[in-house]
Design an enzyme around this catalytic site. Structure first.
Site: not given
Length: 202
Positions: A105, A135, A173
């Site tokens: 994640h 950039c 979970s």
């Protein structure tokens, strides 16, 4: 050699003072995830999202690894064939001594340019007007996988699950896919499975 895949979730960092997400006092009971954890929320209000993650980053940077992080680092150091995958965005596994942790994640300590995909070490405080060092575009965001985005390193994780002899889930979970499906995937390839949680997962 027995090959082990260990998946960790927010519960493993709770002892270090980092909030969990889905239990009764979790972060998602206090925040609207659609506002702070989706690309659409970031497009609507980038300042709010940066404020949310700046607080999470400060909390993570000020936290210390706990006994569980250190135990997993010792396990990984003591034997070959241990793959650590985490849903967590903190770096407590690494600070405990773990190596090659797969952050599916993303990482709160990293920044991402939405324009060119460049990644770099995030400052402690990020702002909507920060320029990308590659950039120059002012489209920087936390290098976090938000809801509706595809997790990182899924090919590496799939290979590890297919080859493991034991899959262990700790402090998760079991509600967020694709991670919630890892146990079935590993079991389907013949691995034994183990859950370590204070309460049974979903």
């Amino acid at each position: 050699m027995e090959r082990i895949v260990i998946l960790t979730g927010a519960g493993i960092s709770a002892e270090s003072g980092l909030g969990t997400f889905r239990d009764k006092d979790g972060l998602w009971t206090r925040y609207d995830l659609s506002e702070v954890a989706t690309p659409q929320g970031f497009a609507r209000n980038p300042a709010l999202v940066h404020d949310f993650y700046n607080a999470r980053r400060a909390n993570a940077l000020d936290a210390a690894p706990n006994a569980a992080h250190r135990a997993l680092a010792r396990l990984q150091g003591a034997r070959a064939g241990v793959t650590q995958v985490t849903q967590n965005v903190d770096d407590l596994h690494e600070r405990a001594g773990a190596r090659e942790v797969i952050h599916m994640h993303g990482q709160i300590t990293r920044a991402l340019c939405a324009a060119c995909d460049h990644r770099w070490q995030a400052p402690r405080v990020m702002a909507r007007d920060d320029a990308c060092p590659a950039c120059g575009e002012r489209m920087t965001r936390p290098d976090i996988v938000w809801f509706g985005e595809y997790p990182y390193h899924m090919d590496r994780i799939a290979e590890a699950l297919a080859a493991c002899d034991l899959f262990v889930a700790i402090g998760t979970s079991g509600e967020v896919y694709p991670a919630a499906g890892f146990v079935e995937e590993a079991a389907g390839f013949g691995a034994e499975t183990l859950e370590i949680n204070l309460e049974a997962s979903a």
